[in-house]
Design a protein around this motif. Sequence first.
Motif, PDB file in Angstrom:
ATOM      1  N   GLY A   1       0.802  -1.219   0.000  1.00  0.00           N
ATOM      2  CA  GLY A   1       0.000   0.000   0.000  1.00  0.00           C
ATOM      3  C   GLY A   1       0.836   1.271   0.000  1.00  0.00           C
ATOM      4  N   GLY A   2       2.158   1.125  -0.142  1.00  0.00           N
ATOM      5  CA  GLY A   2       3.027   2.291  -0.213  1.00  0.00           C
ATOM      6  C   GLY A   2       3.482   2.824   1.134  1.00  0.00           C
ATOM      7  N   ARG A   3       3.221   2.096   2.205  1.00  0.00           N
ATOM      8  CA  ARG A   3       3.653   2.521   3.536  1.00  0.00           C
ATOM      9  C   ARG A   3       4.920   1.770   3.910  1.00  0.00           C
ATOM     10  NH1 ARG A   3      -1.522   1.823   3.149  1.00  0.00           N
ATOM     11  NH2 ARG A   3      -1.505  -0.274   4.016  1.00  0.00           N
ATOM     12  N   SER A   4       5.915   2.491   4.319  1.00  0.00           N
ATOM     13  CA  SER A   4       7.203   1.900   4.670  1.00  0.00           C
ATOM     14  C   SER A   4       7.130   1.223   6.030  1.00  0.00           C
ATOM     15  CB  SER A   4       8.272   2.989   4.683  1.00  0.00           C
ATOM     16  OG  SER A   4       9.497   2.451   5.089  1.00  0.00           O
ATOM     17  N   ARG A   5       7.615   0.012   6.109  1.00  0.00           N
ATOM     18  CA  ARG A   5       7.650  -0.733   7.374  1.00  0.00           C
ATOM     19  C   ARG A   5       8.960  -1.502   7.448  1.00  0.00           C
ATOM     20  NH1 ARG A   5       2.732  -2.637   9.611  1.00  0.00           N
ATOM     21  NH2 ARG A   5       4.103  -3.560  11.177  1.00  0.00           N
ATOM     22  N   THR A   6       9.327  -1.861   8.639  1.00  0.00           N
ATOM     23  CA  THR A   6      10.526  -2.664   8.864  1.00  0.00           C
ATOM     24  C   THR A   6      10.163  -3.825   9.771  1.00  0.00           C
ATOM     25  OG1 THR A   6      11.948  -0.728   8.694  1.00  0.00           O
ATOM     26  CG2 THR A   6      12.872  -2.652   9.781  1.00  0.00           C
ATOM     27  N   LEU A   7      10.680  -4.985   9.443  1.00  0.00           N
ATOM     28  CA  LEU A   7      10.523  -6.170  10.283  1.00  0.00           C
ATOM     29  C   LEU A   7      11.901  -6.770  10.455  1.00  0.00           C
ATOM     30  CD1 LEU A   7       8.600  -8.225  11.660  1.00  0.00           C
ATOM     31  CD2 LEU A   7       8.620  -9.468   9.500  1.00  0.00           C
TER      32      LEU A   7
END
Length: 91
Positions: free
Chosen positions: A29-35
């Motif tokens: 969805g174009g949202r930056s995330r980090t795992l």
Amino acid sequence: MPASYTSARFVGREVAFARLAAVLDDAAGGRSRTLILGGTAGVGVSRFLDEGLARVAGLSEPWTILRAGAWPSAADDPYGPVVRAIGPALR
């Protein structure tokens, strides 16, 4: 010595896969995330990643996955894992 069993079927880690799915949904969805995944040798982090990659490969839209391992901090170059992940994609 106790018996050792391996299987092509992945069992368990539903909570971890739910977190991975949420991160991937956000990224789509174009949202930056980090795992960040971590664990000592033998607990199944690499197996979890392999299963996650297999599940992503089955999606209808293709993804580009960059993957690299880290070494102990004193033995690795600055940003070593990032360079190892991106390098092959740039060649």
